[in-house]
Design an enzyme around this catalytic site. Structure first.
Site, short mmCIF file in Angstrom:
data_model
loop_
_atom_site.label_atom_id
_atom_site.label_comp_id
_atom_site.label_asym_id
_atom_site.label_seq_id
_atom_site.Cartn_x
_atom_site.Cartn_y
_atom_site.Cartn_z
N HIS A 114 0.86 -1.19 0.00
CA HIS A 114 0.00 0.00 0.00
C HIS A 114 0.89 1.23 0.00
O HIS A 114 1.60 1.47 0.97
CB HIS A 114 -0.91 0.01 1.24
N LYS A 139 -1.30 -8.06 -4.38
CA LYS A 139 -2.22 -6.92 -4.32
C LYS A 139 -1.42 -5.62 -4.21
O LYS A 139 -0.60 -5.47 -3.32
CB LYS A 139 -3.15 -7.07 -3.11
N LYS A 285 -14.63 21.73 -20.05
CA LYS A 285 -15.43 21.86 -21.28
C LYS A 285 -14.69 22.61 -22.41
O LYS A 285 -15.02 22.43 -23.58
CB LYS A 285 -16.76 22.55 -20.98
N ASP A 321 -25.39 20.13 -24.81
CA ASP A 321 -26.08 21.05 -23.89
C ASP A 321 -27.00 21.99 -24.68
O ASP A 321 -28.14 22.24 -24.29
CB ASP A 321 -25.06 21.92 -23.13
P1 NAP Z 1 -21.10 30.35 -15.51
O1 NAP Z 1 -20.36 30.14 -16.76
O2 NAP Z 1 -20.36 30.46 -14.23
O3 NAP Z 1 -21.98 31.68 -15.68
C1 NAP Z 1 -22.80 32.15 -14.66
C2 NAP Z 1 -23.55 33.40 -15.11
O4 NAP Z 1 -24.45 33.73 -14.08
C3 NAP Z 1 -22.64 34.60 -15.32
O5 NAP Z 1 -23.14 35.36 -16.38
C4 NAP Z 1 -22.78 35.36 -13.99
O6 NAP Z 1 -22.68 36.74 -14.10
C5 NAP Z 1 -24.20 35.05 -13.62
N1 NAP Z 1 -24.36 35.09 -12.17
C6 NAP Z 1 -23.72 34.32 -11.27
N2 NAP Z 1 -24.13 34.65 -10.03
C7 NAP Z 1 -25.03 35.66 -10.17
C8 NAP Z 1 -25.80 36.42 -9.26
N3 NAP Z 1 -25.74 36.22 -7.94
N4 NAP Z 1 -26.63 37.35 -9.74
C9 NAP Z 1 -26.72 37.58 -11.06
N5 NAP Z 1 -26.01 36.89 -11.99
C10 NAP Z 1 -25.18 35.94 -11.53
O7 NAP Z 1 -22.17 29.20 -15.26
P2 NAP Z 1 -22.91 28.30 -16.38
O8 NAP Z 1 -22.13 27.07 -16.65
O9 NAP Z 1 -23.29 29.19 -17.51
O10 NAP Z 1 -24.21 27.82 -15.57
C11 NAP Z 1 -25.29 28.72 -15.32
C12 NAP Z 1 -26.46 27.92 -14.76
O11 NAP Z 1 -26.89 26.96 -15.72
C13 NAP Z 1 -26.11 27.12 -13.51
O12 NAP Z 1 -27.17 27.22 -12.59
C14 NAP Z 1 -25.99 25.69 -14.00
O13 NAP Z 1 -26.34 24.75 -13.01
C15 NAP Z 1 -27.01 25.68 -15.12
N6 NAP Z 1 -26.75 24.64 -16.11
C16 NAP Z 1 -27.69 23.68 -16.28
C17 NAP Z 1 -27.49 22.67 -17.19
C18 NAP Z 1 -28.57 21.62 -17.36
O14 NAP Z 1 -28.30 20.55 -17.94
N7 NAP Z 1 -29.78 21.88 -16.89
C19 NAP Z 1 -26.32 22.62 -17.95
C20 NAP Z 1 -25.36 23.63 -17.78
C21 NAP Z 1 -25.59 24.64 -16.85
P3 NAP Z 1 -21.26 37.53 -14.07
O15 NAP Z 1 -20.81 37.50 -15.48
O16 NAP Z 1 -21.63 38.86 -13.57
O17 NAP Z 1 -20.38 36.76 -13.14
#
Ligand code: NAP
Length: 483
Positions: A114, A139, A285, A321
């Site tokens: 280990h 092992k 990504k 996505d």
């Molecule tokens: P990201 O790249 O980090 O972008 C987040 C965005 O939200 C940025 O524009 C940010 O603004 C804004 N933001 C963050 N906190 C905020 C707040 N408190 N008030 C206002 N705006 C805020 O994230 P992402 O990958 O795009 O994901 C965004 C959302 O989509 C997440 O909730 C994630 O779980 C969801 N999502 C879902 C799926 C699905 O399969 N359903 C897939 C991908 C993502 P700033 O530019 O000002 O920082």
């Protein structure tokens, strides 16, 4: 073979653990170093399955603090009670080790090592050294610091396979999780499992019921196709709960594992060659696009991928996505000619905006950091919407692509209820399924689309790319407990 480690610490606990794991275990390992001085014959009477007796010293990550001679006495006592295997460490003093092996006629001995803290590993050299000692099983367990470190376990098992040497090789910790699932793919003799998650005897151990029921390890063979998800962290990923049961439903010889990956390039070099395809989550990504042979046009424009598949020996990356999100919205209404407001300017907003535009929507981007929305709008050829103009701009579809309202901040919403009348509202957040934004939208009679729909759609597209088969959406929903 799934060997379940029994860790007690009391006799009562040990009996309960054996009873609990019996439906899933092929054999039991009694960790005598973790149990409170058990009367061995009574302890071993708890099962009729094969037994391994182990008394791991502290120097090898165990809890035994006595002298070496006391430890060997315990192992000899276990031997005399008739256990099937006794585990002894490679770093036991040479003379004592040889005497121990001779006493058991070299049969029923697992020679183990280990390595928790290592600088360089030479799996071939270690294999040769261990194999030359002549134990029935060898092992090798070591801490993985990145997914690529699993290559040492795979190499060790491959060498053992050539020599028909019974062997176990485990990369411990979350970065080595898949090595516990894939041992049969490499002809490994056994994998060690815990009774339940959180009751493990080594870092990263998976419960026996998970190995058997979720991963179906007993039917994994050298021919089994391996898929998975790469990310860091990746423990929260739901993919294993979806793809594995779907493979079984379609009677496909395939398994889907989680790969916690720090460095994409070393993963591509050392582990990806074993895989037929994989999903990609944060933070890889973008990085993975530079490590594959080709990327489709849409993903290039979006600047991110979430799916990598092998086609004729080459890696091809794409993004499910974006279509996953738009397909969810279009379950309610086509977006062509509709005015769509997207709140956010991150990865999800970018993918959704690009795809929505492709499908003929008139897209408006609004974001907390206005300059980011302005820049993204310019890049994608859509409109930028300053937040002060939101009340005077009418739209048909509203998309939340921010984490506002996500667990644990479930009382937050990115937009006031008054703006949600007579629109379709899609929230990309999938935890919780019903966000405050969606509750408000329902309250004013708007149509809603949950983020779980996007998740299911993107996963269904991945499954189709991997297998050529379209999974049933209701089956997928029930697998994830979505209503
Ligand atoms: P990201 O790249 O980090 O972008 C987040 C965005 O939200 C940025 O524009 C940010 O603004 C804004 N933001 C963050 N906190 C905020 C707040 N408190 N008030 C206002 N705006 C805020 O994230 P992402 O990958 O795009 O994901 C965004 C959302 O989509 C997440 O909730 C994630 O779980 C969801 N999502 C879902 C799926 C699905 O399969 N359903 C897939 C991908 C993502 P700033 O530019 O000002 O920082």
């Amino acid at each position: 073979m799934i060997i379940v480690s029994i860790v007690g610490p009391t006799m009562k606990d040990a009996f309960a653990q054996v009873a609990k794991a019996t439906p899933f275990a092929d054999a039991f390992e009694f960790r005598l170093d973790m149990l409170y001085e058990p009367p061995m014959s009574l302890l071993f009477s708890s099962t009729k399955k094969p037994i391994v007796a182990t008394c791991r010293p502290e120097r090898e990550g165990g809890e035994f603090r006595g002298s070496e001679s006391e430890r060997l006495e315990i192992l000899d006592a276990a031997s005399s009670v008739g256990v099937d295997f006794v585990d002894i460490e490679l770093n036991t003093e040479r003379k004592l080790l040889q005497e121990f092996l001779a006493r058991r006629n070299h049969r029923g001995v697992i020679l183990s090592t280990h390595l928790y803290d290592w600088k360089r590993l030479d799996a071939a050299k270690l294999y040769r050294r261990m194999q030359s000692i002549g134990a029935e099983v060898i092992k090798f367990a070591y801490t993985a610091r990145d997914a690529a470190d699993m290559r040492f376990a795979f190499e060790f098992l491959n060498l053992a396979g050539r020599d028909k040497q019974k062997a176990v090789a485990i990369a411990m910790g979350e970065f080595g999780e898949a090595s516990r699932v894939l041992c049969k793919k490499f002809g490994g003799w056994a994998t060690f499992a815990s009774v339940e998650n959180g009751k493990s005897s080594a870092p990263g151990q998976i419960s026996a019921s998970t190995l058997r029921n979720l991963y179906g390890v007993e039917s994994i063979s050298r021919k089994t196709k391996v898929f998975g998800v790469i990310g860091n962290p990746v423990q929260h990923s739901k993919g294993i709960f979806l793809h594995n049961p779907l493979f079984r439903k379609e009677k496909l010889d395939a398994v889907y594992c989680r790969f916690a990956v720090k460095d994409v390039r070393t993963f591509m070099r050392h582990v990806a060659p074993l895989l037929s395809g994989f999903s990609v989550t944060l933070p890889h990504k973008q990085a993975v696009m530079r490590a594959v042979d080709s990327v489709d046009q849409t993903s290039k424009a979006i600047g991110a991928v979430n799916t990598v598949i092998r086609r004729r020996g080459k890696w091809f990356a794409t993004n499910t996505d974006a279509p996953g999100a738009l397909d969810s919205i279009e379950q309610i209404s086509k977006v062509k000619g509709k005015r769509m407001l997207i709140v956010g300017a991150g990865g999800a907003a970018r993918a959704i905006a690009y795809e929505a535009k492709q499908r003929g929507a008139d897209v408006f981007l609004m974001n907390r950091s206005a300059s980011k929305a302005e820049g993204l709008a310019k890049e994608l050829g859509v409109h930028y919407l300053p937040s002060e103009d939101i009340r005077t701009t009418s739209v048909d579809v509203i998309v939340n692509a921010t984490p506002v309202g996500m667990m644990p901040n479930v009382d937050q919403s990115p937009l006031p209820r008054s703006l949600l009348k007579n629109v379709i509202v899609f929230d990309a957040i999938y935890n919780p399924q019903m966000t405050k934004l969606l509750k408000d939208a329902t309250h004013v009679g708007a149509s809603i689309v949950q983020g779980t729909e996007m998740y299911l759609n993107q996963a269904a597209l991945q499954f189709q790319l991997n297998t050529g088969k379209k999974p049933n959406k209701n089956t997928m929903k029930s697998l994830l407990g979505y209503s």
